[in-house]
Motif scaffolding. Structure first.
Motif, PDB file in Angstrom:
ATOM      1  N   ILE A 195      -6.745  72.116 -51.135  1.00 41.49           N
ATOM      2  CA  ILE A 195      -6.782  72.557 -49.733  1.00 41.49           C
ATOM      3  C   ILE A 195      -6.018  71.582 -48.854  1.00 41.49           C
ATOM      4  O   ILE A 195      -5.258  71.977 -47.962  1.00 41.49           O
ATOM      5  CB  ILE A 195      -8.239  72.701 -49.258  1.00 41.49           C
ATOM      6  CG1 ILE A 195      -8.916  73.865 -49.993  1.00 41.49           C
ATOM      7  CG2 ILE A 195      -8.303  72.919 -47.751  1.00 41.49           C
ATOM      8  CD1 ILE A 195     -10.403  73.948 -49.777  1.00 41.49           C
ATOM      9  N   ARG A 196      -6.173  70.265 -49.131  1.00 40.86           N
ATOM     10  CA  ARG A 196      -5.470  69.258 -48.339  1.00 40.86           C
ATOM     11  C   ARG A 196      -3.965  69.353 -48.546  1.00 40.86           C
ATOM     12  O   ARG A 196      -3.181  69.300 -47.607  1.00 40.86           O
ATOM     13  CB  ARG A 196      -5.969  67.858 -48.698  1.00 40.86           C
ATOM     14  CG  ARG A 196      -7.377  67.539 -48.187  1.00 40.86           C
ATOM     15  CD  ARG A 196      -7.699  66.070 -48.333  1.00 40.86           C
ATOM     16  NE  ARG A 196      -7.668  65.639 -49.739  1.00 40.86           N
ATOM     17  CZ  ARG A 196      -8.721  65.710 -50.564  1.00 40.86           C
ATOM     18  NH1 ARG A 196      -9.876  66.210 -50.117  1.00 40.86           N
ATOM     19  NH2 ARG A 196      -8.625  65.282 -51.794  1.00 40.86           N
ATOM     20  N   GLN A 254      -1.764  72.248 -46.953  1.00 41.60           N
ATOM     21  CA  GLN A 254      -1.365  72.133 -45.552  1.00 41.60           C
ATOM     22  C   GLN A 254      -0.031  71.410 -45.393  1.00 41.60           C
ATOM     23  O   GLN A 254       0.703  71.651 -44.438  1.00 41.60           O
ATOM     24  CB  GLN A 254      -2.454  71.408 -44.766  1.00 41.60           C
ATOM     25  CG  GLN A 254      -3.773  72.164 -44.748  1.00 41.60           C
ATOM     26  CD  GLN A 254      -4.886  71.379 -44.076  1.00 41.60           C
ATOM     27  OE1 GLN A 254      -4.662  70.261 -43.605  1.00 41.60           O
ATOM     28  NE2 GLN A 254      -6.079  71.938 -44.036  1.00 41.60           N
ATOM     29  N   THR A 255       0.293  70.515 -46.351  1.00 39.08           N
ATOM     30  CA  THR A 255       1.541  69.754 -46.260  1.00 39.08           C
ATOM     31  C   THR A 255       2.629  70.286 -47.189  1.00 39.08           C
ATOM     32  O   THR A 255       3.813  70.175 -46.889  1.00 39.08           O
ATOM     33  CB  THR A 255       1.275  68.268 -46.586  1.00 39.08           C
ATOM     34  OG1 THR A 255       0.671  68.168 -47.889  1.00 39.08           O
ATOM     35  CG2 THR A 255       0.341  67.646 -45.546  1.00 39.08           C
ATOM     36  N   LYS A 310       3.265  73.432 -48.044  1.00 43.09           N
ATOM     37  CA  LYS A 310       3.880  74.662 -47.548  1.00 43.09           C
ATOM     38  C   LYS A 310       4.588  75.404 -48.674  1.00 43.09           C
ATOM     39  O   LYS A 310       5.754  75.808 -48.558  1.00 43.09           O
ATOM     40  CB  LYS A 310       4.847  74.360 -46.408  1.00 43.09           C
ATOM     41  CG  LYS A 310       4.157  73.795 -45.197  1.00 43.09           C
ATOM     42  CD  LYS A 310       5.125  73.581 -44.066  1.00 43.09           C
ATOM     43  CE  LYS A 310       4.308  73.187 -42.887  1.00 43.09           C
ATOM     44  NZ  LYS A 310       4.580  72.443 -41.876  1.00 43.09           N
ATOM     45  N   ILE A 342      -7.327  78.735 -48.442  1.00 43.44           N
ATOM     46  CA  ILE A 342      -5.888  78.499 -48.341  1.00 43.44           C
ATOM     47  C   ILE A 342      -5.171  79.735 -47.811  1.00 43.44           C
ATOM     48  O   ILE A 342      -4.319  79.650 -46.913  1.00 43.44           O
ATOM     49  CB  ILE A 342      -5.314  78.088 -49.718  1.00 43.44           C
ATOM     50  CG1 ILE A 342      -5.817  76.689 -50.095  1.00 43.44           C
ATOM     51  CG2 ILE A 342      -3.789  78.111 -49.696  1.00 43.44           C
ATOM     52  CD1 ILE A 342      -5.472  76.281 -51.514  1.00 43.44           C
ATOM     53  N   ALA A 384      -6.008  80.270 -44.083  1.00 40.83           N
ATOM     54  CA  ALA A 384      -5.424  79.287 -43.169  1.00 40.83           C
ATOM     55  C   ALA A 384      -3.908  79.316 -43.169  1.00 40.83           C
ATOM     56  O   ALA A 384      -3.270  79.220 -42.117  1.00 40.83           O
ATOM     57  CB  ALA A 384      -5.915  77.883 -43.536  1.00 40.83           C
ATOM     58  N   MET A 385      -3.300  79.444 -44.348  1.00 41.25           N
ATOM     59  CA  MET A 385      -1.854  79.316 -44.478  1.00 41.25           C
ATOM     60  C   MET A 385      -1.144  80.644 -44.724  1.00 41.25           C
ATOM     61  O   MET A 385       0.064  80.750 -44.535  1.00 41.25           O
ATOM     62  CB  MET A 385      -1.512  78.360 -45.641  1.00 41.25           C
ATOM     63  CG  MET A 385      -2.240  77.027 -45.597  1.00 41.25           C
ATOM     64  SD  MET A 385      -1.722  76.019 -44.180  1.00 41.25           S
ATOM     65  CE  MET A 385      -0.020  75.730 -44.588  1.00 41.25           C
TER      66      MET A 385
END
Length: 428
Positions: A45-46, A49-50, A52, A75, A78-79
């Motif tokens: 999950i962390r 976010q980076t 992509k 995921i 959020a993304m």
């Protein structure tokens, strides 16, 4: 043999290190870029976010409190990144849980390299199509929300599924209050005579939902459930699928308030005498012809009164035309005070006026003459008035069995008025 390089970026979430490295080598051999390898849900999950990444390969069973299905849900929410599940199990319960997250693919280990490649490419294509569809829907929704016409759509049962801002303004009800309401409760249509279109055979909303061709209407009143009435033109059409089954109805409204106001203003200018605000010749004839037809149809009597201002030329010659204009305006006021609102009063030119009395019960020539003289006397008593208003009249009673036209009635009343003027002149 290395395959043509792909631009897609892939994130791997797999708690078996050997399997993760094997998948990485396969992906790189196919030309994909591997952004990272995670072994736990929290780490995935962390990194999501980076990283992509364009797609995530997610092992269903992971070490820790959170499994891959929960991580994939977070995921993707959020993304928006598409997720392909990897699992060694074909357990029905796991499959059902995975379905809820709407995955873009599902691979059971061990899988062949070509299966991995095909599944990723299908996931990327599906994601691209969904994004295009979402963008198209957003564009379409934004367009409908922004246009000046009111737009309402319903489902097949006639319940509102969409309403744009223009329709909200027309109806006066907030969007969240309108969605789900039967459209018949939201709006009512009335024709120009303000008769409710309650008959299903003539209700354009019902006709459209029945699958008929597009229905277009003009000059109708839209009555919102708040009671507000707005003149509109509208178009309704059934929404159908490829098989022709009706899915609902699309209704568009155009607010005609400004057009109506302009038409009313132009009509007023065309039919009204600018000096006195009485009907001009055209306006008088239009209203009088209508009343004459009603008198014939309902066997009622009406009366025509022809009125002339005595001595207006003398007023103009001695006191000036502005003063003469004031005498004309005073005469118009005298007529408005003397006759009823239901009577039709017009200035047909110069110092000549006509009145059509629509209800002659208790009305005679003597009564009309006396009332006019009494009202004129009040105006003549003004100390600042340098002239005296004197009126000559001709009175003609119309019977329904007569074939007289408005022109004939007016001509007869004009002759009688002239005779009245001569008698007055001979007495003076």
């Amino acid at each position: 043999m290395a395959h043509k390089t792909k631009k897609a970026r892939v994130m791997i979430v797999e708690d078996e290190g050997v399997i993760a490295m094997d998948i990485k080598r396969t992906l790189m051999d196919f030309g994909y870029t591997v952004t990272s390898i995670s072994s736990t849900a929290g780490e995935a999950i962390r990194r999501a976010q980076t990283d992509k990444a364009d797609v995530v390969l997610m092992d269903v069973v992971l070490d820790g409190a959170m499994d891959g299905i929960e991580a994939a849900t977070l995921i993707h929410s959020a993304m928006g990144t598409p997720v392909i599940f990897l699992t060694s199990y074909s357990d029905e319960f796991i499959l059902e849980r995975a379905k809820i997250t709407e995955p873009f693919g599902y691979l059971i280990k061990p899988f062949r390299d070509r299966e991995l490649y095909t599944t990723i490419e299908m996931a990327l294509y599906k994601d691209k199509m969904q994004r295009q569809l979402s963008d198209s829907q957003k564009w379409f929704s934004t367009t409908l929300m922004s246009i000046g016409d009111g737009v309402i759509t319903t489902n097949a049962d006639g319940h509102v599924t969409f309403i744009n801002k223009a329709a909200v303004r027309l109806i006066g009800l907030k969007e969240d209050a309108a969605i789900g309401l039967p459209i018949g409760e939201l709006i009512t249509l009335k024709d120009e005579t303000s008769e409710d279109l309650s008959d299903d055979a003539f209700n354009p909303l019902i006709v459209a939902m029945a699958g008929d061709t597009t229905v277009s209407l003009t000059d109708f009143l839209l009555i919102a459930n708040t009671g507000r009435a707005v003149p509109v033109s509208m178009t309704t059409a059934a929404i159908k699928d490829e098989q022709g089954s009706i899915l609902g109805t699309a209704v568009t409204f155009q607010d005609q308030t400004k057009r109506k106001e302009l038409e009313d203003k132009l009509r007023h200018m065309m039919l009204t005498d600018s000096m006195t605000e009485l009907n001009n010749r055209r306006g008088f004839y239009m209203l009088a012809e209508h009343q004459l037809k009603r008198a014939k149809r309902f066997n009622r009597k009406i009366a025509m009164v022809f009125i002339d201002v005595d001595g207006l030329k003398r007023i103009n010659d001695t006191l000036g035309h502005p003063t003469g204009d004031r005498a004309i305006v005073d005469t118009a006021s005298i007529l408005k005070e003397t006759f009823r609102e239901s009577d039709i009063i017009g200035r047909i030119g110069g110092d000549e006026f006509v009145v059509l009395i629509t209800d002659v019960f208790g009305v005679t020539e003597d009564v009309v003459t006396e009332r006019l003289a009494s009202t004129a006397a009040i105006y003549n008593e003004r100390q600042d008035c340098p002239y005296k208003i004197s009126l000559s009249i001709g009175f003609v009673l119309y019977s329904p069995e007569s074939d007289l036209t408005i022109d004939a009635l007016m001509a007869a009343a004009d002759r009688l008025m002239y005779e009245h003027k001569i008698r007055k002149h001979n007495k003076s």
